[in-house]
Design an enzyme around this catalytic site. Sequence first.
Site, PDB file in Angstrom:
ATOM      1  CG  HIS A 268      20.328  48.528 103.456  1.00 42.33           C
ATOM      2  ND1 HIS A 268      20.022  49.912 103.916  1.00 42.33           N
ATOM      3  CD2 HIS A 268      21.328  48.046 104.463  1.00 42.33           C
ATOM      4  CE1 HIS A 268      20.726  50.137 104.963  1.00 42.33           C
ATOM      5  NE2 HIS A 268      21.388  49.162 105.059  1.00 42.33           N
ATOM      6  CG  HIS A 307      12.216  53.852 104.928  1.00 45.78           C
ATOM      7  ND1 HIS A 307      12.417  53.744 106.252  1.00 45.78           N
ATOM      8  CD2 HIS A 307      13.524  54.081 104.460  1.00 45.78           C
ATOM      9  CE1 HIS A 307      13.534  53.736 106.773  1.00 45.78           C
ATOM     10  NE2 HIS A 307      14.392  54.139 105.710  1.00 45.78           N
ATOM     11  CG  ASP A 363      18.772  54.162  98.361  1.00 42.59           C
ATOM     12  OD1 ASP A 363      18.426  53.384  99.028  1.00 42.59           O
ATOM     13  OD2 ASP A 363      19.968  55.074  98.391  1.00 42.59           O
TER      14      ASP A 363
HETATM   15  C1  SDX Z   1      17.401  52.281 102.598  1.00 44.08           C
HETATM   16  O1  SDX Z   1      16.118  51.039 107.143  1.00 44.08           O
HETATM   17  C2  SDX Z   1      16.722  51.986 106.831  1.00 44.08           C
HETATM   18  O2  SDX Z   1      16.758  52.966 107.377  1.00 44.08           O
HETATM   19  C3  SDX Z   1      17.385  52.138 105.422  1.00 44.08           C
HETATM   20  C4  SDX Z   1      17.718  53.346 104.822  1.00 44.08           C
HETATM   21  C5  SDX Z   1      19.079  53.612 105.435  1.00 44.08           C
HETATM   22  O3  SDX Z   1      19.254  55.094 105.606  1.00 44.08           O
HETATM   23  O4  SDX Z   1      19.912  52.990 106.100  1.00 44.08           O
HETATM   24  O5  SDX Z   1      16.736  54.411 104.940  1.00 44.08           O
HETATM   25  C6  SDX Z   1      18.441  53.022 103.461  1.00 44.08           C
HETATM   26  O6  SDX Z   1      17.596  51.059 102.352  1.00 44.08           O
HETATM   27  C7  SDX Z   1      16.312  52.823 101.935  1.00 44.08           C
HETATM   28  C8  SDX Z   1      15.399  51.713 101.201  1.00 44.08           C
HETATM   29  C9  SDX Z   1      16.039  51.416 100.024  1.00 44.08           C
HETATM   30  N1  SDX Z   1      15.486  50.298  99.202  1.00 44.08           N
HETATM   31  C10 SDX Z   1      14.509  50.492  98.201  1.00 44.08           C
HETATM   32  O7  SDX Z   1      14.204  51.605  97.587  1.00 44.08           O
HETATM   33  C11 SDX Z   1      14.060  49.048  97.490  1.00 44.08           C
HETATM   34  C12 SDX Z   1      12.606  49.197  97.207  1.00 44.08           C
HETATM   35  N2  SDX Z   1      11.807  49.380  98.706  1.00 44.08           N
HETATM   36  C13 SDX Z   1      11.366  48.027  98.913  1.00 44.08           C
HETATM   37  O8  SDX Z   1      11.869  46.848  98.585  1.00 44.08           O
HETATM   38  C14 SDX Z   1      10.649  48.344 100.478  1.00 44.08           C
HETATM   39  O9  SDX Z   1       9.904  49.503 100.510  1.00 44.08           O
HETATM   40  C15 SDX Z   1      11.632  48.208 101.749  1.00 44.08           C
HETATM   41  C16 SDX Z   1      12.733  47.019 101.623  1.00 44.08           C
HETATM   42  C17 SDX Z   1      12.596  49.661 101.661  1.00 44.08           C
HETATM   43  C18 SDX Z   1      10.913  48.291 102.914  1.00 44.08           C
HETATM   44  O10 SDX Z   1      10.291  47.027 102.785  1.00 44.08           O
HETATM   45  P1  SDX Z   1       9.410  46.460 104.017  1.00 44.08           P
HETATM   46  O11 SDX Z   1       9.473  47.291 105.156  1.00 44.08           O
HETATM   47  O12 SDX Z   1       9.770  44.978 104.348  1.00 44.08           O
HETATM   48  O13 SDX Z   1       7.998  46.450 103.303  1.00 44.08           O
HETATM   49  P2  SDX Z   1       7.364  45.101 102.494  1.00 44.08           P
HETATM   50  O14 SDX Z   1       8.331  44.760 101.488  1.00 44.08           O
HETATM   51  O15 SDX Z   1       6.704  44.175 103.617  1.00 44.08           O
HETATM   52  O16 SDX Z   1       6.301  45.991 101.723  1.00 44.08           O
HETATM   53  C19 SDX Z   1       5.022  46.238 102.237  1.00 44.08           C
HETATM   54  C20 SDX Z   1       3.979  46.212 101.006  1.00 44.08           C
HETATM   55  C21 SDX Z   1       4.025  44.946 100.142  1.00 44.08           C
HETATM   56  O17 SDX Z   1       2.894  44.879  99.501  1.00 44.08           O
HETATM   57  P3  SDX Z   1       1.896  43.779  99.937  1.00 44.08           P
HETATM   58  O18 SDX Z   1       2.438  42.501 100.271  1.00 44.08           O
HETATM   59  O19 SDX Z   1       1.470  44.239 101.316  1.00 44.08           O
HETATM   60  O20 SDX Z   1       0.726  43.782  98.984  1.00 44.08           O
HETATM   61  O21 SDX Z   1       4.436  47.377 100.320  1.00 44.08           O
HETATM   62  C22 SDX Z   1       4.919  46.844  98.920  1.00 44.08           C
HETATM   63  C23 SDX Z   1       5.102  45.289  99.196  1.00 44.08           C
HETATM   64  O22 SDX Z   1       4.916  44.358  97.744  1.00 44.08           O
HETATM   65  N3  SDX Z   1       6.245  47.539  98.563  1.00 44.08           N
HETATM   66  C24 SDX Z   1       6.616  47.911  97.287  1.00 44.08           C
HETATM   67  C25 SDX Z   1       7.422  48.597  97.553  1.00 44.08           C
HETATM   68  N4  SDX Z   1       7.889  48.626  98.802  1.00 44.08           N
HETATM   69  C26 SDX Z   1       7.195  48.031  99.484  1.00 44.08           C
HETATM   70  N5  SDX Z   1       5.866  47.579  96.084  1.00 44.08           N
HETATM   71  C27 SDX Z   1       6.489  48.150  95.093  1.00 44.08           C
HETATM   72  N6  SDX Z   1       7.686  49.059  95.019  1.00 44.08           N
HETATM   73  C28 SDX Z   1       8.096  49.087  96.219  1.00 44.08           C
HETATM   74  N7  SDX Z   1       9.456  49.832  96.282  1.00 44.08           N
END
Ligand code: SDX
Length: 430
Positions: A268, A307, A363
């Site tokens: 997050h 996201h 971010d």
């Molecule tokens: C914020 O919710 C909000 O509004 C948050 C926010 C706000 O203003 O409050 O926008 C702020 O928190 C932004 C997000 C910051 N976090 C990151 O940048 C961390 C990296 N991102 C991820 O961990 C992920 O994308 C999330 C946590 C942001 C979202 O996760 P989800 O929706 O639960 O998606 P998921 O983990 O189920 O991923 C779906 C697929 C997976 O692959 P498969 O299992 O289908 O093969 O996408 C892949 C994940 O492995 N994936 C990524 C990835 N994000 C998702 N692979 C590599 N790098 C990534 N960053």
Amino acid sequence: MTQDRLLVTDTRTGRQYELPITDGTIHATDLRQIKVSDDDFGLMSYDPAYLNTASCRSSITFIDGGKGILRYRGYPIEVLAEHCSFLEVAWLLLNGELPAQEELDSWVALVKKHVLIHETTKKFLEGFRYDAHPMGMLISTVAALSTVYPDAKNVHDPQVRRKHIVRLIAKMPTITAYCYRHRFGLPYVYPDPELGYTENFMNMLWRLLEPKYIANPVLARALDILFILHADHEQNCSTSTMRTVGSSLADPYVSVAAAAAALSGPLHGGANEQVLHMLDEIGSKDKVPAYIERVKRGEVRLMGFGHRVYKNYDPRAKIIKRTADEVFAVTGYNSKIEIARELERIALEDEYFVKRKLYPNVDFYSGIIYEAMGFEPRLFTVLFAIPRVVGWLAQWDELLRDPEQKIARPRQIYTGHAERRFVPIQDRKK
Ligand code: SDX
């Protein structure tokens, strides 16, 4: 007009049910009528991590993840970032309308009046090690403010809520600046009432021996824009935490502390700090392809990418990317943006990211600007929390005025033992 309905057949009993559809949802409690016998509890919905569950009605922020749209109270984020100050947007989020000049002037004056923190709170801060992570300091200090303002527990009184909303918005920069000064053993700098919200924050952070701190207007404006972009984002993890804790009628200080704790996680708000560690680990542009391969093998995550809601470019990331060039013109170029841009370029062409609709989020670029301004990565999430306190408080206020809301208490699917016979300790085997 006939009510939209979902017609369902329970194949266990052959019975049919009509579930009303309102606002694109069915009411989860309407499922409870679907039973196999009279003593059956009835159906529940199961939604770990709330992937597809609306927890409230809100008129504050609208996101269209597919189109990359973000609006505060109906105004596109791009327009607000272009034309407004952060405190102007804070008023909009809290009150639902953009302030008239007179309203804005008195709002700015009111926030200024509350920027000081109680002298005992400073002693609380001094108890931390010099190298304590500022998020831990912020969370603890904000929670401690609940002991300074015991009347904040009267959460049903709108006047009391408004008073403490102002106090929190006003004091977040002061607490942050004191955490920053504590880190370097510098004396605390008192707020300067002649300075605006972000200029005064910079004054409390960076003033040394000069009689008057003069904030660079480009950096002050860049910080104001970053604060606008981070102010609210509907029901994200930390805001949902604010609503959950607030639903028990806890005071706004401990509720904000809980929300900030949720924000601190690397998935997050903690991601902006992780992005800088990732860029440092990659080291140079030519090493980007190898890192992307590690991401695709699942060894690491591309921090700042992806996201839960945006399946298109995060509109905030676009604005931040543009703001970076204005900041670098003052601070000097941060070469890490080259690595970030190369990561983005490759990722946006690569099937792994395209298939999963992974784009830069808020971010991805923000930390590069913060570092160029002189902030350590460990302070980045605190810089996220300062403006997000407005969104948390606006959503908390909306919760407490919502007649549909009550204490949050989800159900579960029980997977444990059925009733078992008790075994006295002397009969138990290891
Ligand atoms: C914020 O919710 C909000 O509004 C948050 C926010 C706000 O203003 O409050 O926008 C702020 O928190 C932004 C997000 C910051 N976090 C990151 O940048 C961390 C990296 N991102 C991820 O961990 C992920 O994308 C999330 C946590 C942001 C979202 O996760 P989800 O929706 O639960 O998606 P998921 O983990 O189920 O991923 C779906 C697929 C997976 O692959 P498969 O299992 O289908 O093969 O996408 C892949 C994940 O492995 N994936 C990524 C990835 N994000 C998702 N692979 C590599 N790098 C990534 N960053």
